[in-house]
Design a protein around this motif. Sequence first.
Motif, PDB file in Angstrom:
ATOM      1  N   LEU A  47      37.788  44.349  31.246  1.00 11.91           N
ATOM      2  CA  LEU A  47      38.984  44.042  32.020  1.00 11.91           C
ATOM      3  C   LEU A  47      38.638  43.267  33.294  1.00 11.91           C
ATOM      4  CD1 LEU A  47      41.830  44.711  31.245  1.00 11.91           C
ATOM      5  CD2 LEU A  47      41.778  46.613  32.809  1.00 11.91           C
ATOM      6  N   LEU A  48      37.536  43.661  33.961  1.00  8.86           N
ATOM      7  CA  LEU A  48      37.090  42.922  35.147  1.00  8.86           C
ATOM      8  C   LEU A  48      36.712  41.501  34.774  1.00  8.86           C
ATOM      9  CD1 LEU A  48      34.907  45.584  36.951  1.00  8.86           C
ATOM     10  CD2 LEU A  48      36.948  44.507  37.819  1.00  8.86           C
ATOM     11  N   CYS A  49      36.035  41.354  33.612  1.00  8.70           N
ATOM     12  CA  CYS A  49      35.703  40.010  33.139  1.00  8.70           C
ATOM     13  C   CYS A  49      36.974  39.196  32.933  1.00  8.70           C
ATOM     14  CB  CYS A  49      34.930  40.089  31.828  1.00  8.70           C
ATOM     15  SG  CYS A  49      33.187  40.341  32.060  1.00  8.70           S
ATOM     16  N   ALA A  50      38.003  39.834  32.349  1.00  9.51           N
ATOM     17  CA  ALA A  50      39.254  39.111  32.114  1.00  9.51           C
ATOM     18  C   ALA A  50      39.856  38.648  33.438  1.00  9.51           C
ATOM     19  CB  ALA A  50      40.232  40.011  31.361  1.00  9.51           C
ATOM     20  N   ALA A  51      39.804  39.508  34.456  1.00  8.34           N
ATOM     21  CA  ALA A  51      40.345  39.121  35.759  1.00  8.34           C
ATOM     22  C   ALA A  51      39.567  37.947  36.338  1.00  8.34           C
ATOM     23  CB  ALA A  51      40.288  40.313  36.711  1.00  8.34           C
ATOM     24  N   TRP A  52      38.239  37.991  36.148  1.00 10.56           N
ATOM     25  CA  TRP A  52      37.433  36.883  36.671  1.00 10.56           C
ATOM     26  C   TRP A  52      37.709  35.600  35.892  1.00 10.56           C
ATOM     27  CZ3 TRP A  52      31.388  36.418  36.928  1.00 10.56           C
ATOM     28  CH2 TRP A  52      31.068  35.538  37.960  1.00 10.56           C
ATOM     29  N   PHE A  53      37.994  35.727  34.595  1.00 10.16           N
ATOM     30  CA  PHE A  53      38.320  34.535  33.803  1.00 10.16           C
ATOM     31  C   PHE A  53      39.553  33.844  34.369  1.00 10.16           C
ATOM     32  CE2 PHE A  53      36.221  36.400  29.785  1.00 10.16           C
ATOM     33  CZ  PHE A  53      35.033  35.803  30.127  1.00 10.16           C
ATOM     34  N   VAL A  54      40.539  34.607  34.838  1.00 12.38           N
ATOM     35  CA  VAL A  54      41.714  33.981  35.449  1.00 12.38           C
ATOM     36  C   VAL A  54      41.300  33.200  36.680  1.00 12.38           C
ATOM     37  CG1 VAL A  54      43.931  34.401  36.526  1.00 12.38           C
ATOM     38  CG2 VAL A  54      43.242  35.753  34.578  1.00 12.38           C
ATOM     39  N   ALA A  62      41.206  34.828  29.195  1.00 12.52           N
ATOM     40  CA  ALA A  62      41.466  36.068  29.935  1.00 12.52           C
ATOM     41  C   ALA A  62      42.358  37.000  29.141  1.00 12.52           C
ATOM     42  CB  ALA A  62      42.090  35.745  31.291  1.00 12.52           C
ATOM     43  N   PHE A  63      43.455  36.485  28.589  1.00  6.79           N
ATOM     44  CA  PHE A  63      44.310  37.454  27.897  1.00  6.79           C
ATOM     45  C   PHE A  63      43.740  37.855  26.548  1.00  6.79           C
ATOM     46  CE2 PHE A  63      46.436  34.846  24.842  1.00  6.79           C
ATOM     47  CZ  PHE A  63      46.913  33.699  25.438  1.00  6.79           C
ATOM     48  N   THR A  64      42.921  36.983  25.940  1.00 11.28           N
ATOM     49  CA  THR A  64      42.245  37.429  24.711  1.00 11.28           C
ATOM     50  C   THR A  64      41.230  38.517  25.028  1.00 11.28           C
ATOM     51  OG1 THR A  64      42.496  35.204  23.880  1.00 11.28           O
ATOM     52  CG2 THR A  64      41.016  36.640  22.705  1.00 11.28           C
ATOM     53  N   GLU A  65      40.485  38.330  26.125  1.00 13.82           N
ATOM     54  CA  GLU A  65      39.486  39.351  26.494  1.00 13.82           C
ATOM     55  C   GLU A  65      40.172  40.664  26.859  1.00 13.82           C
ATOM     56  OE1 GLU A  65      36.083  39.016  26.611  1.00 13.82           O
ATOM     57  OE2 GLU A  65      35.908  41.089  27.233  1.00 13.82           O
ATOM     58  N   ALA A  70      38.964  44.459  25.938  1.00 11.88           N
ATOM     59  CA  ALA A  70      39.227  45.724  26.631  1.00 11.88           C
ATOM     60  C   ALA A  70      40.100  46.647  25.807  1.00 11.88           C
ATOM     61  CB  ALA A  70      39.896  45.445  27.981  1.00 11.88           C
ATOM     62  N   GLY A  71      40.885  46.111  24.859  1.00  8.87           N
ATOM     63  CA  GLY A  71      41.777  46.962  24.088  1.00  8.87           C
ATOM     64  C   GLY A  71      41.185  47.389  22.763  1.00  8.87           C
ATOM     65  N   VAL A  72      41.062  46.433  21.842  1.00  7.54           N
ATOM     66  CA  VAL A  72      40.648  46.764  20.478  1.00  7.54           C
ATOM     67  C   VAL A  72      39.224  47.306  20.449  1.00  7.54           C
ATOM     68  CG1 VAL A  72      40.291  45.814  18.186  1.00  7.54           C
ATOM     69  CG2 VAL A  72      42.224  45.059  19.546  1.00  7.54           C
ATOM     70  N   ALA A  73      38.317  46.665  21.192  1.00  7.66           N
ATOM     71  CA  ALA A  73      36.920  47.113  21.163  1.00  7.66           C
ATOM     72  C   ALA A  73      36.786  48.536  21.697  1.00  7.66           C
ATOM     73  CB  ALA A  73      36.063  46.155  21.980  1.00  7.66           C
ATOM     74  N   THR A  74      37.546  48.841  22.773  1.00  7.84           N
ATOM     75  CA  THR A  74      37.477  50.197  23.326  1.00  7.84           C
ATOM     76  C   THR A  74      38.019  51.219  22.332  1.00  7.84           C
ATOM     77  OG1 THR A  74      37.844  49.182  25.471  1.00  7.84           O
ATOM     78  CG2 THR A  74      38.038  51.556  25.347  1.00  7.84           C
ATOM     79  N   ILE A  75      39.107  50.870  21.631  1.00  6.63           N
ATOM     80  CA  ILE A  75      39.672  51.797  20.640  1.00  6.63           C
ATOM     81  C   ILE A  75      38.669  52.026  19.506  1.00  6.63           C
ATOM     82  CG2 ILE A  75      41.462  51.999  18.888  1.00  6.63           C
ATOM     83  CD1 ILE A  75      43.344  50.636  20.853  1.00  6.63           C
ATOM     84  N   LEU A  76      38.033  50.933  19.044  1.00  7.37           N
ATOM     85  CA  LEU A  76      37.034  51.078  17.975  1.00  7.37           C
ATOM     86  C   LEU A  76      35.900  51.985  18.425  1.00  7.37           C
ATOM     87  CD1 LEU A  76      36.711  47.430  16.615  1.00  7.37           C
ATOM     88  CD2 LEU A  76      37.646  49.389  15.438  1.00  7.37           C
TER      89      LEU A  76
ATOM     90  N   LEU B 107      36.917  31.810  22.961  1.00  4.28           N
ATOM     91  CA  LEU B 107      37.977  32.532  22.246  1.00  4.28           C
ATOM     92  C   LEU B 107      37.497  32.936  20.869  1.00  4.28           C
ATOM     93  CD1 LEU B 107      41.373  30.736  22.871  1.00  4.28           C
ATOM     94  CD2 LEU B 107      40.688  32.993  23.544  1.00  4.28           C
ATOM     95  N   THR B 108      36.879  31.977  20.156  1.00  5.39           N
ATOM     96  CA  THR B 108      36.341  32.296  18.835  1.00  5.39           C
ATOM     97  C   THR B 108      35.262  33.369  18.945  1.00  5.39           C
ATOM     98  OG1 THR B 108      36.760  30.014  18.244  1.00  5.39           O
ATOM     99  CG2 THR B 108      35.353  31.261  16.781  1.00  5.39           C
ATOM    100  N   ALA B 109      34.395  33.244  19.955  1.00  8.96           N
ATOM    101  CA  ALA B 109      33.269  34.177  20.075  1.00  8.96           C
ATOM    102  C   ALA B 109      33.741  35.591  20.370  1.00  8.96           C
ATOM    103  CB  ALA B 109      32.321  33.692  21.168  1.00  8.96           C
ATOM    104  N   ILE B 110      34.829  35.743  21.176  1.00  9.86           N
ATOM    105  CA  ILE B 110      35.332  37.082  21.492  1.00  9.86           C
ATOM    106  C   ILE B 110      35.763  37.790  20.219  1.00  9.86           C
ATOM    107  CG2 ILE B 110      37.259  38.302  22.551  1.00  9.86           C
ATOM    108  CD1 ILE B 110      37.151  36.394  24.857  1.00  9.86           C
ATOM    109  N   VAL B 111      36.525  37.069  19.386  1.00  8.73           N
ATOM    110  CA  VAL B 111      37.067  37.698  18.179  1.00  8.73           C
ATOM    111  C   VAL B 111      35.942  38.029  17.197  1.00  8.73           C
ATOM    112  CG1 VAL B 111      38.648  37.354  16.281  1.00  8.73           C
ATOM    113  CG2 VAL B 111      39.264  36.588  18.539  1.00  8.73           C
ATOM    114  N   VAL B 112      35.000  37.096  17.033  1.00  6.56           N
ATOM    115  CA  VAL B 112      33.879  37.351  16.140  1.00  6.56           C
ATOM    116  C   VAL B 112      33.037  38.510  16.681  1.00  6.56           C
ATOM    117  CG1 VAL B 112      31.754  36.364  15.242  1.00  6.56           C
ATOM    118  CG2 VAL B 112      33.830  35.037  15.211  1.00  6.56           C
TER     119      VAL B 112
END
Lengths: 217, 153
Positions: A47-54, A62-65, A70-76, B107-112
């Motif tokens: 999430l901090l990385c996403a904020a820095w991406f902005v 940022a919104f993908t991260e 921060a969402g899907v990876a943490t749930i997994l 973007l591609t790298a995050i998803v992969v």
Amino acid sequence: MIFVSSAMVSTLILDVGFMAMLVVVAFAIVRLQSLFAIVMLQGVYSLLCAAWFVSLDAVDVAFTEAAVGAGVATILMLAAMLLADRESKPVPINRQFGPILVVILAGIALLFALPDMPTVGDGNSPANSYVGMDYIARTADEIKIPNIVTAVLASYRGYDTFGEVVVIFSAGLGVLLLLGLDGNAGKWKAKPNGIQLYAPSAPPARIKPDNDGGESS
Amino acid sequence: MLGTVFDNYHYAVVIILMMTGLYTVFASGNLIKKLVGLSVFQTSVFLMYITIGKVMDAQPPILEKAKDYALNVSGNYTAAAGESGGGGYQFVTDIAYSNPLPHVLILTAIVVGVATLAIGLALVVRIREVYGTIEEDEISAIDYGYNLEGTSR
């Protein structure tokens, strides 16, 4: 002119703040033993990385991260932690010297290469000169949508994105093949030739196999 | 040289984060903690790419419509700068935008990265099912405690 300088100062404060928080979180991940805390701090890190991406103008990243990292990876990771252990064993001190040596050497090598990198924010650096700027110039005429990242992702590099979808499909298939579809992930116990595999010195598993199941992906 | 390092402190911090992730992968015996370290390392590489694509005083790579840009610059709406014929928009391409190419690649790298993380975690769960532990030294002890037929040594 005053507006530009104040904007740069605020960007600098943001950057330094995010960097400091990222370093603190990364060191905390190294030091902690509780897997729950580690996994949640990994989400905080993303999430901090996403904020820095902005702050670095990468709004799509940022919104993908924020959603995926921060969402899907943490749930997994939480699901896998529930199916496995909750605590990690501390690393004995004599097993830390080798990794520390390797990491320091690799870090020194990378820092030695650092002066060759382009200056941060340089618009005329080789990385920022050719293909990326060409996409900016051509998107307005050829694709006619405002978001250049979307244009490149879905049109200019469409086959790349298709390959990404294939990778995700393969990963989902692999997870299903590894864990099964019956909802019993983590419950199965292997007994080759009727022998339960446990090391003579290994302590019993640190989690009660209670009935909080159902986290098969 | 020191001045260059100071100008590029972004990269120095990214290298520190990267090495922290690498240390977690190397030193930790817990497989889930190893995967977290891998994730930290990966995100640090993303940070480095995005930092390279940053252009100072530039906008995010989303094209401004000529109408909006005229509105922003002059402060009042000028209809002449607006739409072209056929309903399409005119975009301003001669102001500075950050480089969109690293953004697309990352973007591609995050998803992969999430896909590989899912596979790794599934493997960890399977290892836990078979060995009853996810600590590396205990797995090694079990491996060395049995011969290939599965009978105890």
